[in-house]
Scaffold this motif. Sequence first.
Motif, PDB file in Angstrom:
ATOM      1  N   UNK A  21       0.813  -1.208   0.000  1.00 43.15           N
ATOM      2  CA  UNK A  21       0.000   0.000   0.000  1.00 43.15           C
ATOM      3  C   UNK A  21       0.852   1.266   0.000  1.00 43.15           C
ATOM      4  N   UNK A  22       2.148   1.099  -0.090  1.00 47.47           N
ATOM      5  CA  UNK A  22       3.059   2.228  -0.216  1.00 47.47           C
ATOM      6  C   UNK A  22       4.197   1.799  -1.135  1.00 47.47           C
ATOM      7  N   UNK A  23       4.656   2.705  -1.981  1.00 46.09           N
ATOM      8  CA  UNK A  23       5.773   2.414  -2.880  1.00 46.09           C
ATOM      9  C   UNK A  23       6.863   3.440  -2.654  1.00 46.09           C
ATOM     10  N   UNK A  24       8.117   2.983  -2.547  1.00 49.97           N
ATOM     11  CA  UNK A  24       9.261   3.864  -2.336  1.00 49.97           C
ATOM     12  C   UNK A  24      10.316   3.526  -3.383  1.00 49.97           C
ATOM     13  N   UNK A  25      10.742   4.531  -4.148  1.00 46.94           N
ATOM     14  CA  UNK A  25      11.737   4.286  -5.191  1.00 46.94           C
ATOM     15  C   UNK A  25      12.391   5.605  -5.575  1.00 46.94           C
ATOM     16  N   UNK A  26      13.489   5.509  -6.318  1.00 48.71           N
ATOM     17  CA  UNK A  26      14.167   6.691  -6.830  1.00 48.71           C
ATOM     18  C   UNK A  26      13.516   7.132  -8.145  1.00 48.71           C
ATOM     19  N   UNK A  31      12.489   6.652 -14.246  1.00 49.67           N
ATOM     20  CA  UNK A  31      12.915   7.167 -15.557  1.00 49.67           C
ATOM     21  C   UNK A  31      13.408   6.046 -16.465  1.00 49.67           C
ATOM     22  N   UNK A  32      14.023   5.030 -15.893  1.00 53.79           N
ATOM     23  CA  UNK A  32      14.534   3.921 -16.699  1.00 53.79           C
ATOM     24  C   UNK A  32      13.428   2.981 -17.161  1.00 53.79           C
ATOM     25  N   UNK A  33      12.271   3.046 -16.537  1.00 51.27           N
ATOM     26  CA  UNK A  33      11.212   2.089 -16.820  1.00 51.27           C
ATOM     27  C   UNK A  33      10.091   2.638 -17.698  1.00 51.27           C
ATOM     28  N   UNK A  34      10.077   3.954 -17.912  1.00 49.78           N
ATOM     29  CA  UNK A  34       9.012   4.547 -18.718  1.00 49.78           C
ATOM     30  C   UNK A  34       9.618   5.503 -19.731  1.00 49.78           C
ATOM     31  N   UNK A  35       8.793   5.982 -20.640  1.00 54.16           N
ATOM     32  CA  UNK A  35       9.276   6.888 -21.678  1.00 54.16           C
ATOM     33  C   UNK A  35       9.379   8.313 -21.159  1.00 54.16           C
ATOM     34  N   UNK A  36      10.145   9.126 -21.870  1.00 53.87           N
ATOM     35  CA  UNK A  36      10.250  10.543 -21.512  1.00 53.87           C
ATOM     36  C   UNK A  36       8.893  11.228 -21.600  1.00 53.87           C
ATOM     37  N   UNK A  37       8.089  10.817 -22.580  1.00 50.54           N
ATOM     38  CA  UNK A  37       6.756  11.407 -22.727  1.00 50.54           C
ATOM     39  C   UNK A  37       5.904  11.149 -21.492  1.00 50.54           C
ATOM     40  N   UNK A  38       5.997   9.942 -20.946  1.00 51.64           N
ATOM     41  CA  UNK A  38       5.257   9.636 -19.721  1.00 51.64           C
ATOM     42  C   UNK A  38       5.787  10.452 -18.546  1.00 51.64           C
ATOM     43  N   UNK A  39       7.088  10.584 -18.453  1.00 50.91           N
ATOM     44  CA  UNK A  39       7.681  11.346 -17.359  1.00 50.91           C
ATOM     45  C   UNK A  39       7.219  12.799 -17.393  1.00 50.91           C
ATOM     46  N   UNK A  79      -4.044  13.963  -3.245  1.00 50.12           N
ATOM     47  CA  UNK A  79      -5.041  13.542  -4.235  1.00 50.12           C
ATOM     48  C   UNK A  79      -5.775  14.737  -4.824  1.00 50.12           C
ATOM     49  N   UNK A  80      -5.905  14.725  -6.143  1.00 49.09           N
ATOM     50  CA  UNK A  80      -6.582  15.810  -6.820  1.00 49.09           C
ATOM     51  C   UNK A  80      -5.654  16.866  -7.371  1.00 49.09           C
ATOM     52  N   UNK A  81      -4.418  16.938  -6.863  1.00 51.84           N
ATOM     53  CA  UNK A  81      -3.499  17.958  -7.352  1.00 51.84           C
ATOM     54  C   UNK A  81      -2.973  17.596  -8.742  1.00 51.84           C
ATOM     55  N   UNK A  82      -2.550  18.632  -9.461  1.00 59.14           N
ATOM     56  CA  UNK A  82      -1.975  18.477 -10.794  1.00 59.14           C
ATOM     57  C   UNK A  82      -0.470  18.708 -10.688  1.00 59.14           C
ATOM     58  N   UNK A  83       0.312  17.844 -11.314  1.00 57.03           N
ATOM     59  CA  UNK A  83       1.765  17.909 -11.152  1.00 57.03           C
ATOM     60  C   UNK A  83       2.494  17.486 -12.418  1.00 57.03           C
ATOM     61  N   UNK A  84       3.607  18.151 -12.680  1.00 56.85           N
ATOM     62  CA  UNK A  84       4.537  17.726 -13.722  1.00 56.85           C
ATOM     63  C   UNK A  84       5.941  17.708 -13.133  1.00 56.85           C
ATOM     64  N   UNK A  85       6.720  16.681 -13.475  1.00 57.03           N
ATOM     65  CA  UNK A  85       8.099  16.603 -12.993  1.00 57.03           C
ATOM     66  C   UNK A  85       8.966  17.716 -13.569  1.00 57.03           C
ATOM     67  N   UNK A  86       8.541  18.331 -14.659  1.00 55.60           N
ATOM     68  CA  UNK A  86       9.289  19.445 -15.223  1.00 55.60           C
ATOM     69  C   UNK A  86      10.410  19.030 -16.142  1.00 55.60           C
ATOM     70  N   UNK A  91      18.412  15.752 -12.365  1.00 56.79           N
ATOM     71  CA  UNK A  91      18.057  15.659 -10.949  1.00 56.79           C
ATOM     72  C   UNK A  91      17.646  14.233 -10.603  1.00 56.79           C
ATOM     73  N   UNK A  92      17.658  13.956  -9.317  1.00 60.89           N
ATOM     74  CA  UNK A  92      17.169  12.678  -8.825  1.00 60.89           C
ATOM     75  C   UNK A  92      16.590  12.896  -7.436  1.00 60.89           C
ATOM     76  N   UNK A  93      15.844  11.921  -6.973  1.00 58.78           N
ATOM     77  CA  UNK A  93      15.247  12.053  -5.654  1.00 58.78           C
ATOM     78  C   UNK A  93      14.376  10.860  -5.321  1.00 58.78           C
ATOM     79  N   UNK A  94      13.926  10.835  -4.069  1.00 57.13           N
ATOM     80  CA  UNK A  94      13.031   9.788  -3.608  1.00 57.13           C
ATOM     81  C   UNK A  94      11.588  10.096  -4.001  1.00 57.13           C
ATOM     82  N   UNK A  95      10.815   9.052  -4.258  1.00 54.30           N
ATOM     83  CA  UNK A  95       9.378   9.166  -4.428  1.00 54.30           C
ATOM     84  C   UNK A  95       8.716   8.183  -3.468  1.00 54.30           C
ATOM     85  N   UNK A  96       7.750   8.679  -2.717  1.00 53.85           N
ATOM     86  CA  UNK A  96       6.984   7.848  -1.785  1.00 53.85           C
ATOM     87  C   UNK A  96       5.513   8.003  -2.153  1.00 53.85           C
TER      88      UNK A  96
END
Length: 294
Positions: A21-26, A31-39, A79-86, A91-96
């Motif tokens: 019920x929680x995912x933690x990754x860099x 970025x290595x698993x999806x396309x730039x368009x998805x990112x 939940x409900x917010x709109x976001x783009x990684x830019x 850059x790199x960082x944690x995602x939870x």
Amino acid sequence: MTKSRAKLDQLNYRPSGRDLDVEIFHFSDLRRRVTSEQILALYHYSFHTLICVTEGAVTQIVDFQPVNCAAGSLLVLRPGQVHSFGSDKGWDGWMVLFRAEFLPSETQTTADLLPVLGLDRLPDHLSLFTADFGAVNEAIARMQQDAGSPAPPKDVHALLRYELCALLLRLAILQDQHMGIDIAQSPGVQRYARFRRLVEQNYAGWHQVSAYAAALGCTEKSLTRAALEATGQSAKNAITARIALEAKRLLVHTDRPIYLIAEGLGFAEATNFAKFFSRETGFTPIKFRKQYKN
């Protein structure tokens, strides 16, 4: 700015191969698993996401506003917010990632465990000092390691739940220290926090300060003073901004007709909504939608 639309949960990121019920990754793993368009897509979240930038710098987009992030920046996306990684580079960082139900609710918490209230106390963007950043980075790294534990899933879930509660409480304490304990615990700031929760629940139906003041058992003047103390803006501006933000989200991430959006946000006539939206954003609803959908 990207004009794509997507949901992050459609990426189906499961690095451990387990249903947690929680995912933690860099971010670099993603970025290595999806396309730039998805990112680079503009995402509409159905869950909570923490993004802790650990190296480099990037300008991300939160609710259509740019946020400059360097190492030590932590974004709290709800939940409900709109976001783009830019950007997917530099850059790199944690995602939870976690859903609201993973945290104990107010009715489930003990006197010493208040993670839901702690989450409410957090702004969208924190800038952590070096020592605090080290503690937060270590806590997230520990969560990632524990997520891969061979222990029974029930035990792993419980461990991650407690660790997430501890992380959110740490962040809430750091935010209070940043504001100043006296200010964070002042009656005005506390009243404004209750007001913001009411706005989240009722913005579509309650457009006037008087409705919120009545629900809080205070006068309109005292509520306005509390809002000015906490943010420098009036209570009326807070209500208006929240309605306009939801309108933006619905225009970009749904195909709902404008008259239905207007109706859902409490406007008796679509023309009144169009005038309101144009005044608050500088765009007509149609032009704003086209800007992101074309």
